[in-house]
Scaffold this motif. Sequence first.
Motif, mmCIF file in Angstrom:
data_model
loop_
_atom_site.group_PDB
_atom_site.id
_atom_site.type_symbol
_atom_site.label_atom_id
_atom_site.label_comp_id
_atom_site.label_asym_id
_atom_site.label_seq_id
_atom_site.Cartn_x
_atom_site.Cartn_y
_atom_site.Cartn_z
ATOM 1 N N GLY A 64 40.652 32.933 33.877
ATOM 2 C CA GLY A 64 40.692 32.350 35.210
ATOM 3 C C GLY A 64 42.004 31.628 35.457
ATOM 4 O O GLY A 64 42.939 31.684 34.640
ATOM 5 N N PRO A 118 42.976 35.436 36.018
ATOM 6 C CA PRO A 118 41.675 35.829 36.600
ATOM 7 C C PRO A 118 41.151 37.123 35.988
ATOM 8 O O PRO A 118 41.901 38.064 35.764
ATOM 9 C CB PRO A 118 42.000 36.010 38.085
ATOM 10 C CG PRO A 118 43.271 35.249 38.310
ATOM 11 C CD PRO A 118 44.040 35.343 37.030
ATOM 12 N N ILE A 119 39.850 37.150 35.703
ATOM 13 C CA ILE A 119 39.184 38.342 35.174
ATOM 14 C C ILE A 119 38.130 38.766 36.192
ATOM 15 O O ILE A 119 37.218 38.002 36.509
ATOM 16 C CB ILE A 119 38.501 38.074 33.821
ATOM 17 C CG1 ILE A 119 39.502 37.503 32.806
ATOM 18 C CG2 ILE A 119 37.839 39.340 33.294
ATOM 19 C CD1 ILE A 119 40.557 38.463 32.362
ATOM 20 N N SER A 120 38.262 39.974 36.716
ATOM 21 C CA SER A 120 37.307 40.462 37.704
ATOM 22 C C SER A 120 35.949 40.710 37.069
ATOM 23 O O SER A 120 35.853 41.099 35.899
ATOM 24 C CB SER A 120 37.804 41.770 38.341
ATOM 25 O OG SER A 120 39.027 41.565 38.999
ATOM 26 N N TRP A 121 34.882 40.473 37.850
ATOM 27 C CA TRP A 121 33.544 40.739 37.362
ATOM 28 C C TRP A 121 33.393 42.234 37.131
ATOM 29 O O TRP A 121 33.836 43.050 37.930
ATOM 30 C CB TRP A 121 32.511 40.264 38.375
ATOM 31 C CG TRP A 121 31.108 40.269 37.822
ATOM 32 C CD1 TRP A 121 30.469 39.245 37.200
ATOM 33 C CD2 TRP A 121 30.186 41.371 37.836
ATOM 34 N NE1 TRP A 121 29.210 39.616 36.813
ATOM 35 C CE2 TRP A 121 29.000 40.925 37.184
ATOM 36 C CE3 TRP A 121 30.246 42.668 38.305
ATOM 37 C CZ2 TRP A 121 27.892 41.747 37.024
ATOM 38 C CZ3 TRP A 121 29.139 43.484 38.134
ATOM 39 C CH2 TRP A 121 27.982 43.023 37.507
ATOM 40 N N GLY A 122 32.806 42.606 36.015
ATOM 41 C CA GLY A 122 32.616 44.016 35.718
ATOM 42 C C GLY A 122 32.975 44.305 34.275
ATOM 43 O O GLY A 122 32.866 43.443 33.392
ATOM 44 N N ASP A 123 33.423 45.521 34.023
ATOM 45 C CA ASP A 123 33.677 45.970 32.651
ATOM 46 C C ASP A 123 34.668 45.081 31.910
ATOM 47 O O ASP A 123 34.482 44.775 30.724
ATOM 48 C CB ASP A 123 34.192 47.413 32.647
ATOM 49 C CG ASP A 123 33.107 48.413 33.037
ATOM 50 O OD1 ASP A 123 31.912 48.031 32.994
ATOM 51 O OD2 ASP A 123 33.454 49.555 33.393
ATOM 52 N N ALA A 124 35.733 44.660 32.594
ATOM 53 C CA ALA A 124 36.752 43.846 31.925
ATOM 54 C C ALA A 124 36.165 42.529 31.431
ATOM 55 O O ALA A 124 36.440 42.089 30.309
ATOM 56 C CB ALA A 124 37.919 43.583 32.867
ATOM 57 N N LEU A 125 35.337 41.918 32.261
ATOM 58 C CA LEU A 125 34.722 40.650 31.886
ATOM 59 C C LEU A 125 33.755 40.832 30.719
ATOM 60 O O LEU A 125 33.791 40.076 29.734
ATOM 61 C CB LEU A 125 33.980 40.052 33.080
ATOM 62 C CG LEU A 125 33.176 38.781 32.806
ATOM 63 C CD1 LEU A 125 34.094 37.657 32.362
ATOM 64 C CD2 LEU A 125 32.384 38.369 34.048
#
Length: 199
Positions: free
Chosen positions: A11, A37-44
Motif C-alpha cells: 500500500g 499499492p497491491i490490487s485486489w485479486g491474484d497479486a494480493l
Amino acid sequence: PYTTLFRSLAGSGQQEVELKSLASALGVQHKVHFLGPISWGDALFDLMRSSDILILPSHTEGLGLVLLEAMSQGLPVVASDVGGIPEVVRDGVTGLLFPAGDADALAAAISKLVNHDRLRIEVRKNALEVARDNTIDRQLCKMFVRLFARLDAAKEPGQGIFSPAASHNEALESGPAAGGTPNAAPVHRGAVEPLGMRT
C-alpha cells in the motif's frame, strides 16, 4: 525459529517517506520491502500465500476484511484490538491481538508466532474455519434467515412463511462454500503489512 525476517509493506500512505527514512536510519532497509499499492485479486492473494504472517497494526478499523482474506489463504494474522477486529480474531485461537499503538506488544506477538510452530499451525487451522464461516454467501444466508424469521414472527399464528431452522441448515449445506478448503500459505521468511499505520 527463523533467523532472518523480512517485512513487506503493501500500500501507500502519508507515512511512506517517513518509514523509508526510518528503515534507512536503522540500517534495515534491505529487510523492509515497500511494495506500493497491491490490487485486489491474484497479486494480493499470491503475496499472502508467499508470506508467513499478516500484520494489521491499525489505530482505528471497521471489520478488517483483509484479515478474513488472509485467513482464507491460511495466513496467520497479528492485529490491533480495535473496532470490529476482535469479532474476527480471537486472541491465541484464530490470530494474535495486541493493544493499538503498543510496539512492544506487537513485537512480542510476532515473535510468539514466529518461534512457536505448533501455535502457528493451530492458528492457521482455526483461521481457515473462520474464513469458511464468513464467506459472502454464508453471511447472506444468515442475514436472510434473520430477516425472514422476523417477518415470520410478525405474522398471525399459523400464517408463517417458512421454518427458519430448516431453511438455515439447508441454505448452509447447499451453498457453494460448503465444500473445498482454501489453500494453506506456503512458508517463507516474510510478513506482509498494510502500509500507513504507525506501530
